[in-house]
Motif scaffolding. Structure first.
Motif: not given
Ligand SMILES: Cc1ncc(COP(=O)(O)O)c(C=O)c1O
Length: 443
Positions: A180, A190, A195, A211
């Motif tokens: 992310p 992100m 998210r 993640c």
């Protein structure tokens, strides 16, 4: 003519001068000089890993992420780093006969492909494109819906299992993989809304989001050296609080952390965070119950570094200033030498996270000017300039291959291995290659 010195902009690891070697030596001496630490350190350890390290990681993460609910040791399982732990996650929480598909952000960190293959998913990886906000949640949801329509036609009774039912595990129906923050290879971070969307999608389709939160600590503001950017909430934290909280006691997200980028890759210590039930389940992998977490002695050294706040100090005084300088050096060299040729940085995180000046990580993603092809640029760079680059093709998800994708015209350039001068020289050499190839293709 003297051969050119090699320059490597593909290496995704810290340069030796960024490693806290002396601190680690002192930590090792301290740990090994104290029987209270060295006796358990040299023995078989607990399945979940060295308890003081779990506690210290938990409080360090709570402070860093300013989590709404503090992280506690129960949510942490010590691992042998992010790669080793991906294997463990798949071993415990997936079954190739039950788990249907693996959905990966594309371009993706290429070294996970083999791990998914080894776990039985070699023909079931699919790439989901990303834009400047990260993995395209709409595209993911549509792909999952489409897949589900077909999959529902197979009666459940025909779906066999290859793993025994155990109370510590849950077999997820899908896996979603992403990085992310400061993604490897694209550098994209992100947004919050993405998210949240991903967490909702995971809950809806019974997916586990893995993640790799491996670059979060390496964040800086490119415009203002004094400002320290706040990190984004991790998906694992969002899963704790979003809507009614986790869909069950296992949750839908695991955060895979590592000290590889903070201490050194050879350290092979990391951590996983998930719900307490998930962290415990992870620790019940066969390899852990035979002797404990994979890096017991090294965990005691890392714990000394965390307890004394040396890691935080090293990040703040070495990794962030150095990373920021190298990042600025590569961006300004690109602006000077490559932009006039039509190349563009798509992972300039100052623009990819609108409203924030959050930048960081290890790499940037460069779009080549048309009609150049990354594979050809990399080949010529190696032959003509002794320059190693990350070819976009490498980061394409197997199973979703297509010659049309933009990644075939893109390069990953890492900036934490070479120093600033060599980064600039590398970009100058790349400019030679691009100029020559453009000249040949246009004439
Ligand atoms: C996204 C990502 N995940 C995992 C790793 C590897 O982590 P570890 O050394 O802890 O296995 C890297 C290293 O480059 C990475 O970029």
């Amino acid at each position: 003519m003297m051969p050119l010195e090699p320059i490597d902009l593909f290496q995704g690891r810290p340069a030796p001068d960024l490693l806290p070697t002396e601190h680690l030596k002192n930590a090792a001496v301290k740990a090994l000089s104290d029987k209270i630490v060295s006796d358990p350190g040299l023995g078989y350890g607990p399945d979940e890993g060295y308890f003081p390290l779990r506690q210290n990681i938990a409080s360090w993460l709570s402070n860093f992420y300013k989590t709404q609910q503090p992280t506690d040791a129960e949510r942490i399982c010590i691992t042998g780093g992010a790669s080793q732990n991906l294997t463990s996650i798949l071993t415990v929480f997936t079954d190739p006969l039950q788990t249907r598909m693996v959905w990966l952000v594309e371009p993706t960190y290429h070294l996970v492909f083999r791990i998914f293959e080894d776990a039985g998913f070699h023909d079931r990886m699919r790439g989901i494109p990303e834009d400047e906000e990260g993995m395209d949640a709409n595209a993911l949801e549509k792909a999952l819906e489409l897949f589900q329509e077909k999959d529902n036609s197979i009666p459940d009774t025909d779906k066999k299992t290859s793993k025994p039912n155990k109370s510590y595990r849950k077999i997820y129906r899908h896996v979603i993989y992403c990085v992310p923050s400061f993604s490897n290879p694209s550098g994209t971070t992100m947004t919050m809304s993405r998210r949240e969307s991903l967490v909702r999608i995971a809950r809806k389709f019974d997916a586990l989001i893995v993640c790799d939160d491996v670059y979060d600590f390496l964040a800086w503001n490119l415009q203002d050296v004094k400002s320290i950017p706040s990190p984004f909430q991790r998906l694992v934290d969002i899963d704790r609080t979003l809507d009614e909280g986790p869909s069950d006691c296992f949750g839908n997200v695991v955060s895979n952390g590592t000290f590889s980028k903070l201490i050194g890759p050879g350290c092979r210590v990391g951590w996983a965070e998930g719900t307490a039930k998930f962290a415990y389940g992870l620790s019940q992998a066969g390899q852990n119950i035979s002797g404990g977490a994979p890096c017991q002695l090294m965990s005691t050294f890392v714990n000394e570094l965390l307890e004394s706040k040396i890691i935080e100090q090293h990040i703040a005084t070495v990794l962030i200033p150095q990373g920021r300088r190298r990042h600025l050096a590569i961006l300004s060299a690109i602006k000077e030498y490559l932009s006039p040729l039509g190349a563009m940085v798509s992972s300039d995180t100052t623009s990819s996270t609108p409203g924030t000046a959050l930048s960081g990580g290890y790499c940037i993603w460069l779009k080549l000017p048309a009609p150049l092809i990354a594979a050809e640029v990399c080949r010529r760079a190696s032959e003509m300039q002794n320059l190693t680059l990350g070819c976009g093709d490498v980061f394409e998800v197997p199973g979703s291959r297509s010659p049309e994708k933009e990644l075939h015209r893109s390069l990953r350039l890492c900036f934490m291995w070479e120093d600033e001068n060599r980064i600039v020289e590398g970009i100058q050499r790349l400019a030679h290659v691009i100029r020559e190839l453009l000249h040949t293709t246009r004439n």
